[in-house]
Design a protein around this motif. Structure first.
Motif, short mmCIF file in Angstrom:
data_model
loop_
_atom_site.label_atom_id
_atom_site.label_comp_id
_atom_site.label_asym_id
_atom_site.label_seq_id
_atom_site.Cartn_x
_atom_site.Cartn_y
_atom_site.Cartn_z
N ASN B 200 0.98 -1.27 -0.03
CA ASN B 200 -0.28 -0.06 0.04
C ASN B 200 0.85 1.27 0.01
O ASN B 200 0.34 2.31 0.13
CB ASN B 200 -1.01 -0.04 1.02
N THR B 329 3.64 11.83 4.53
CA THR B 329 2.72 11.15 3.71
C THR B 329 1.94 9.79 4.43
O THR B 329 0.71 9.78 4.33
CB THR B 329 3.38 10.80 2.21
N SER B 332 -0.34 11.17 7.06
CA SER B 332 -1.73 11.55 6.45
C SER B 332 -2.58 10.55 5.89
O SER B 332 -3.94 10.45 6.16
CB SER B 332 -1.61 12.72 5.56
N SER B 333 -1.80 9.44 5.55
CA SER B 333 -2.70 8.29 4.77
C SER B 333 -3.13 7.45 6.03
O SER B 333 -4.35 6.85 6.05
CB SER B 333 -1.77 7.31 3.96
N LYS B 336 -6.26 9.36 7.41
CA LYS B 336 -7.43 8.86 6.40
C LYS B 336 -8.20 7.73 6.57
O LYS B 336 -9.49 7.46 6.59
CB LYS B 336 -6.99 9.12 4.92
N GLU B 337 -7.48 6.72 7.15
CA GLU B 337 -8.00 5.32 7.36
C GLU B 337 -8.98 5.27 8.59
O GLU B 337 -8.88 5.98 9.43
CB GLU B 337 -6.91 4.32 7.71
#
Lengths: 337, 337
Positions: B200, B329, B332-333, B336-337
């Motif tokens: 991912n 990055t 921030s991902s 989001k999850e």
């Protein structure tokens, strides 16, 4: 005593298995059973002269392939040459089984068909790698258990100790933990805790060994989890092959090199044969209720014959009985604590 | 830009360090600082002609020895050549530090003196091993963290990816997980979970690599926990050395062999130099707030010079800034999850 060979397992089956069986009968005068398609096997055996009273063919109709999922294959292919061979051990009709077939399936079959020795948490695979002193070093576990607890490593040490004594004839095998440094206190959680426990059992525990020294034969047995064992085994194999390949390439890149290489041909062959895995037979699965020997997938007849010899010594040495004794001692010392 | 060399660290210090510094100034026209005993260093430098305006000697009174306990040494030897060199990076007076000293101490110093990049859980050591295609393969982690979580392996992948692009000039470095088989689903808990997460993130993840193929250069970077990385590195080193040793022994055991070996002398030297670690400079500690390059303990002047070149490229490539971007990055991902 009887040894059973999985007649259809391995890249060179049944030819190498049949030829290996014939060689074993001639050399060890052993009683053999071989499992597999009777027609095919009989045709193969017809190529050799040997004492036919020493051989029994048990007909089977299925084959476990390398691509088969291990556990599924053991459960669904009940009439495969491998499962039937394992069942003969389970039923006491054979003392040990030799198979060059699907490794995962043989490990699963060892557990589900032959069965674990009571008290053993995790059986381990115990292959040998050639070392720089032209002997061999055992790796326990060589790949059966990817995740381990200290208790497992203690069992691996105890079981491989018995195997090294009884099958390899070592007097007091030296046992070391694979680690990132030789000092006590080094390593990951697993090896730090295992170090403590290995000091307390009745084996010749000599401490840690670094991966750099695995090949230097400072120890007879290297104890580790199966993930680390696989990394050790395969990187040794890969690097040795690769250096030999580079050597060849280097030699062939100049005329002088070619002449030199011609002169060295026999010596290079000698070196290559020392690194030859076939020489060392197979890897026993320790901790199951009988002899289970995994021969290399690419075994030739000599490797099969040598694996039969391991099976004979395994049975003669009462390795399974000794492991039962070992685990009893372990359990009684735990109760005392 | 300035690079600082730990003048007193390493088996051949200060001689190799001084000679390496001189070579680096001549070859890269770089501004260097060197830490260590001023009298000793000045005496060494007096043996060479070079542009003295490119060099600053920072006097220190202590040395961290190989036998010193890493964390204790960093905390107690505040005026050692290593700690002072690390502090110069921390204070922004140098862009990268090169040390051939105590590995554990340099790792500890990277963490405690230079400091972690915010968001990075575990910095990793990223050494290179020679491969059969005569290039090099990075190992991340090569030994800084014995016990790891999947999150750590993801960080190792992201950081080594940046390093391989910026310092080694690879376009889209291939990244693989060290494992016991190439199929997804193989391995221990750590690699199974890490596999899922590596799919991912934005790197060129190609799946698993077996230890047997580490040397075959199927991948540019191998991601693993530091225990496995150390096993891989040291077994590669050990087996390569051992095979070369056996080769020599085999050749010298016969007259024909001796003649052949004489003819092959130059070719064998070429082969040996390919396996030469000095060629590849040092291993960066990735995830700390500046360039920290660990040169091999037995570094000669060429290894030191090459490590300086790594430090230059590390600074020019803004590796630290890129790692900060990468971790942002990632964070921030996660949000989001």
């Amino acid at each position: 005593m009887k040894i059973v060979i999985d007649g259809m397992g391995g890249d060179n089956a049944p030819k190498s298995n049949v030829e290996g069986a014939v060689k074993a009968i001639k050399e060890y005068n052993v009683d053999l059973i071989i499992t597999g398609d009777k027609d095919i096997l009989e045709k193969e055996f017809a190529n050799y002269e040997f004492d036919k009273s020493k051989l029994e063919i048990v007909h089977t109709t299925e084959i476990i392939e390398n691509e088969d999922k291990p556990v599924k294959a053991i459960r669904s292919k009940k009439d495969s040459s491998m499962v039937v061979a394992l069942r003969l051990v389970k039923e006491g009709k054979a003392d040990a089984v030799i198979s060059a077939g699907n490794t995962g399936a043989l490990l699963a079959g060892g557990l589900f068909v032959v069965g674990r020795i009571k008290g053993i948490d995790r059986p381990c695979l115990c292959p040998a790698i050639p070392n720089a002193k032209k002997g061999m070093t055992l790796i326990a576990d060589g790949g059966a258990n990817a995740d381990c607890k200290p208790k497992n490593l203690v069992e691996f040490a105890g079981m491989s100790n018995i195997y090294a004594k009884k099958v390899l004839g070592l007097n007091s095998p030296k046992i070391a933990l694979a680690n990132v440094g030789i000092e006590e206190g080094k390593g990951n959680d697993l090896v730090k805790k295992s170090y403590e426990e290995l000091k307390n059992i009745d084996v010749n525990f000599i401490g840690n060994v670094e991966a750099r020294d695995v090949i230097n034969a400072y120890t007879d047995i290297i104890v580790c989890d199966g993930f680390t064992g696989n990394i050790l085994l395969k990187s040794t194999e890969g690097v040795a092959m690769s250096v030999m390949g580079l050597l060849k390439e280097t030699f062939l890149s100049s005329t002088k090199g070619k002449i030199g290489a011609m002169l060295l041909k026999d010596d290079l062959k000698k070196l290559k044969s020392f690194m030859d895995y076939a020489e060392y037979g197979g890897a026993p699965l320790l901790g199951v209720n009988g002899g289970v020997i995994k021969a290399h997938g690419s075994s030739d007849s000599r490797a099969i014959k040598n694996a039969v010899n391991q099976g004979i010594k395994f049975a003669q040495g009462n390795v399974v009985e000794d492991i039962k004794e070992f685990i009893k001692t372990m359990e009684s010392s735990e109760e005392k604590e």
